[in-house]
Write a protein that holds these residues in place. Structure first.
Motif, short mmCIF file in Angstrom:
data_model
loop_
_atom_site.label_atom_id
_atom_site.label_comp_id
_atom_site.label_asym_id
_atom_site.label_seq_id
_atom_site.Cartn_x
_atom_site.Cartn_y
_atom_site.Cartn_z
N CYS A 93 0.93 -1.38 -0.13
CA CYS A 93 -0.01 -0.11 0.01
C CYS A 93 0.91 1.15 0.07
N HIS A 97 0.67 3.62 -2.96
CA HIS A 97 -0.16 4.64 -2.92
C HIS A 97 0.51 6.02 -2.05
N SER A 101 -1.48 6.79 2.51
CA SER A 101 -2.84 5.92 2.25
C SER A 101 -3.01 4.94 3.52
N LYS A 396 -6.24 3.06 2.18
CA LYS A 396 -6.38 1.99 1.49
C LYS A 396 -6.12 0.59 2.68
#
Length: 912
Positions: A93, A97, A101, A396
């Motif tokens: 993640c 991102h 995130s 996320k």
């Protein structure tokens, strides 16, 4: 990680896991594996006292419902698989991102060492401050108010101040139910010093208001106006401590100017209080030198919470009534380690050790100390913002530790939707099934109270040890271990190779010495560099604990109060008066939503009931969600007492039992925060609560949501007692409560079941045909079609397996009598038939609704003791029934029952 053998039949000194009072507990493990719990007479927070929840701790230690192994996508896995998967998901993640995130959401249930490790990982190694805690829902406005006024999040006083004050002002704090041991302390002080005065400022006439006090039923959200008026009154009537104000503060003119814009009549109009009542309060404050203002969630949980805090602080600063014995503003925290979490940077706008996230010197010092690769350099998302970001797809990967946001956050249905859509959710918890764990991709089994070691800090800055006295069940692990193992697998092994909580505590206490001592309040260097033995033996201690320059031994400060002689932690060392102009609540009642919802706690329950629901004794006091409303509001909206009603806002709705009382302020409705989908069909009150927040602290407004109420027009009602809790329940309303030997169940529905016997068989978890009336030795059925009454009882091995009572109106069966049926033997047909009478027979006792949970004493017993045995005081009744003699939480309720019984008796005598 070190592992300790738990000795059998030994007594362990530990700390209660409930509110922020931080009571000392003695837990004794016995040879048969059972545990007994008593208060620790030597602990300075409680001196042996415990509340009803603390006294029942040993009843909550079963492994019922525990999460005992990691689960990945619903399937049990080993630790290595779980840890590797968590680490890989976070790494992927972040790489895809960015660090922003990822987010952590923590809990005031965590120990300080757990908090410290999680914050270190997120802020120093992942490199974002997107880590917040449910303390944001509890004390964030106090933190912000303290920092604005004092420069740091410093609680000036201590519990001792409650016993030596001459005036205690309780604001938005139902101390009798939410912090019962502090309430007992005040009650004892008032009994020994009748001249002590109490003012209780609360829209509701709570149990706390039953003390000998001056109750001000203030309009919700108007506290700032009341305390602005007090500040102006103090200034105009010669109460300014000029030497203190000139030497140690700045900004008094601006604060007084803002406060003086509203006259007494305007304040009366805003607060809903008569002018003479306001003046009485003002004169009490003016004429009393030793004043403590105790405040809690009624102040903090507000869209103007920070201003409320500063309006209170302003009144103490202008009079110099701060930091002296019996003087000062005093916030009491709602969670056992809300203070410890604040110390180690649990909130998204803090760093560990009360260092400032915005201060470059502080960031650099901590980064160097941690040897951290990338330090967070800006505040992260606060709780409400964090879950909004999850919903928007910005977060996320989310790690939730030891908390239940699907129930506890405002607009809770939105939180649930956010978790449904989040790509990766990992949850560390002690309970397998909560309303939040249902949305976990990865479940990690954490150690519970009684199994874990560490420290907590209570509301008076007192650090206490929480010690293990039970072995770790299954493959559960402490939270600090889980976090450290994930961190190692993310590539940060060297920084997270802790050998145990003592190792973490040592690192944390050393970090409190990174910045020169005159610029900070939190200093624990005097108890740093301790070995494991010293850590294990550590006695409760209030910070600061500084090192002696020469001997290197702790210097326990003689003056453990702050600010009596100034020396604040701002740049110039002076406190700041903060102008707090009154602002109306962000939302207001309307034609569609004409009432105001207020939420809070009840005496015998805790948060979302994952612990207290295991105690039948605690569940006996209040067994279902309720809505407390004024008689005029009940009449206006056609709500009858004990009926069910819907509470609706623009965000959601719930169903609750109506409690009609003039102790509630007209126009307001109170609903407790505790019930979840695990215990009721539709009782999650936070799905109704607005997500409006304080603009400074980010704390949600939990005390002021516009709502509508309406009758829930059920066609049938039911009450049941059962050995087993049903796996699924279909009625529109139900509420389950643990009972001794089983469960009790409230029921109601829009359409009565076509076949009540078939409905009962499913409810009773028994085979089809078990309720055949021909099998009358085991199953009994009573049916009165004219009244719509149906009563069904099923027996097994001379014990009641289950009983169901159905009616067209709320069932009037005695709940306590029915719950007691589960503990009785039924050897004869006559005894079994008596169950269908729906109440105790002649000569059989009916305790009535439970008032004293510690000794299971009911309303009828108390009333009979007054009427028949002539008990006229709480102490006399305690001598006869024991009620009120243990934790004392029920004493206000007992006194009210005695007064009502005596008044009724006098009225009957006059008629005669």
């Amino acid at each position: 990680m070190t592992s300790k053998a738990i000795k059998v039949h030994t007594t362990t000194a530990t700390t209660c896991p409930y509110c922020g009072v931080g009571c000392g507990v003695l837990a004794t493990t016995k040879e048969d594996g059972t545990v007994s719990v008593t208060g620790d007479l030597e602990h300075p927070a409680n001196f042996g006292r415990l509340c009803s929840k603390g006294a029942a701790l040993h009843e909550t230690l079963s492994l019922e419902g525990r999460l005992l192994a990691p689960h990945l996508f619903g399937k049990m896995v080993d630790w290595e698989t779980a840890l590797e998967f968590a680490a890989s998901q976070f790494i992927d993640c972040i790489n895809t991102h960015g660090a922003e995130s990822v987010a952590f959401y923590l809990s005031g249930q965590l120990l300080t060492e757990d908090y410290y490790v999680a914050n270190k990982l997120m802020k120093g190694f992942i490199g974002t401050a997107n880590i917040d805690t449910n303390s944001r829902l509890c004390m964030a406005s106090t933190v912000a108010g303290h920092k604005r006024a004092f420069g740091t999040d410093t609680v000036p006083g201590c519990y001792e101040d409650l016993t030596c004050a001459d005036l205690i002002v309780l604001v938005g704090s139902n101390l009798a139910w939410c912090h019962p041991v502090l309430y007992q302390r005040i009650m004892a002080a008032q009994e020994s010093r009748p001249e002590m005065k109490l003012v209780v400022i609360d829209p509701r006439k709570t149990a706390t208001s039953d003390l000998d006090c001056h109750h001000l039923p203030i309009a919700p959200g108007s506290d700032v106006a009341l305390f602005n008026g007090l500040l102006s009154f103090l200034e105009k009537n010669g109460a300014v401590e000029q030497n203190y104000v000139d030497a140690h503060t700045t900004g008094v003119r601006g604060a007084c100017k803002a406060a003086g814009k509203q006259g007494l009549s305007t304040i009366a109009n805003i607060t809903g209080l008569p002018e003479q009542e306001i003046l009485q309060f003002y004169h009490s404050f003016l004429g009393t030198e030793r004043v403590v203002t105790v405040y809690s969630q009624g102040v903090n949980q507000s869209s103007s919470g920070t201003d409320k805090v500063n309006a209170i602080i302003n009144c103490h600063l202008i009079t110099g009534r701060i930091g002296k014995p019996g003087c000062g503003p005093f916030s009491v925290t709602g969670q056992p380690n809300a203070m410890g979490g604040r110390e180690v940077g649990g909130l998204s706008n803090q760093l560990a050790s009360h260092l400032s996230l915005e201060n470059l010197e502080h960031r650099n010092a901590l980064q160097k100390f941690w040897k951290a690769p990338k330090m967070a350099n800006k505040p992260g998302l606060k709780a409400v913002e964090l879950f909004e970001a999850v919903k928007a797809g910005k977060i996320k990967a989310l790690w939730i530790m030891g908390t239940n946001p699907v129930d506890s956050l405002p607009e809770a249905d939105t939180v649930r939707s956010a978790l449904e859509t989040c790509p990766f959710v990992v949850i560390s918890d002690v309970v397998l099934k909560t309303d939040t764990t249902a949305y976990a991709d990865l479940l990690l089994p954490a150690a519970a109270w009684g199994e874990k070691d560490g420290t907590v800090t209570n509301s008076e800055r007192r650090i206490s040890r929480q010690r293990a006295f039970l072995p770790l069940p299954g493959v559960t692990k402490p939270d600090w271990w889980i976090t450290s193992e994930v961190a190692k697998r993310m590539g940060f092994r060297d920084a997270f190779c802790y050998t145990g909580p003592a190792d973490i505590f040592d690192e944390y206490t050393r970090s409190t010495g990174l910045v020169q001592s005159d610029k900070r309040d939190l200093d624990l260097t005097g108890i740093s560099n301790v070995d494991e033995a010293a850590y294990d033996a550590m006695s409760p201690v209030m910070w600061p604990v500084k090192k002696r320059c020469k001997a290197g031994k702790p210097s326990f400060e003689k003056n453990y109060r702050f600010f009596a002689k100034g020396h604040f932690f701002t740049e110039d060392g002076k406190a700041r008066f903060i102008p707090t102009p009154y602002r109306k609540p962000q939302t207001s009642p309307s034609k569609e939503y004409p009432l105001i919802l207020n939420t809070g706690r009840v005496r015998d329950q805790w948060h979302t009931m994952t612990r207290t629901s295991l105690s039948a004794r605690l569940m006996a006091h209040i067994g279902e969600p309720f809505a407390e409303l004024h008689p005029e509001d009940a009449e206006n909206f056609a709500i009858e007492g004990a009926s069910l009603l819907k509470v609706t806002s623009s965000h959601g709705s719930i169903i609750a039992r109506a409690v009609i009382t003039d102790r509630q302020l007209k126009g307001s409705v109170f609903v407790p925060m505790h019930w979840t989908d695990q215990f009721t069909a539709k009782g999650r009150v936070d799905c109704v609560v607005s997500s409006q927040t304080d603009p400074v602290s980010g704390q949600p407004e939990s005390k002021f949501t516009p709502i509508a109420i309406s009758p829930f027009r059920a066609s049938w009602y039911g009450f049941a007692v059962l050995r087993e809790k049903p796996n699924s329940l279909t009625p529109e309303y139900w509420a389950a409560a643990k009972a001794k030997g089983g469960w009790s169940l409230e029921l109601a529905g829009l359409q009565k079941p076509d076949d009540c016997s078939a409905f009962a068989e499913k409810l009773f978890c028994c085979e089809d045909g078990a309720l055949n009336q021909n099998n009358n030795d085991r199953a009994l059925v009573y049916n009165d079609p004219t009244k719509g009454h149906i009563r069904i009882a099923l027996f097994e091995d001379n014990q009641l397996k289950a009983a169901l009572f159905v009616a067209c109106e709320p069932v009037t069966v005695s709940r306590i009598w029915a719950r007691d049926l589960l503990t009785m033997n039924f050897e004869t047909t006559a005894q079994r038939l008596a169950v269908l009478a729906a109440g105790p027979g002649e000569g059989q006792p009916d305790r009535g609704a439970i008032v004293c949970s510690c000794f299971s004493v009911g309303l009828n017993q108390i009333t009979n003791a007054v009427v028949k045995d002539h008990c006229q005081t709480v102490n006399e009744l305690g001598a006869m029934l024991n009620a009120g003699t243990n934790c004392g939480s029920c004493r206000p309720e007992i006194r009210r029952i005695i007064d009502e019984a005596l008044s009724s008796q006098i009225g009957q005598n006059r008629k005669c």
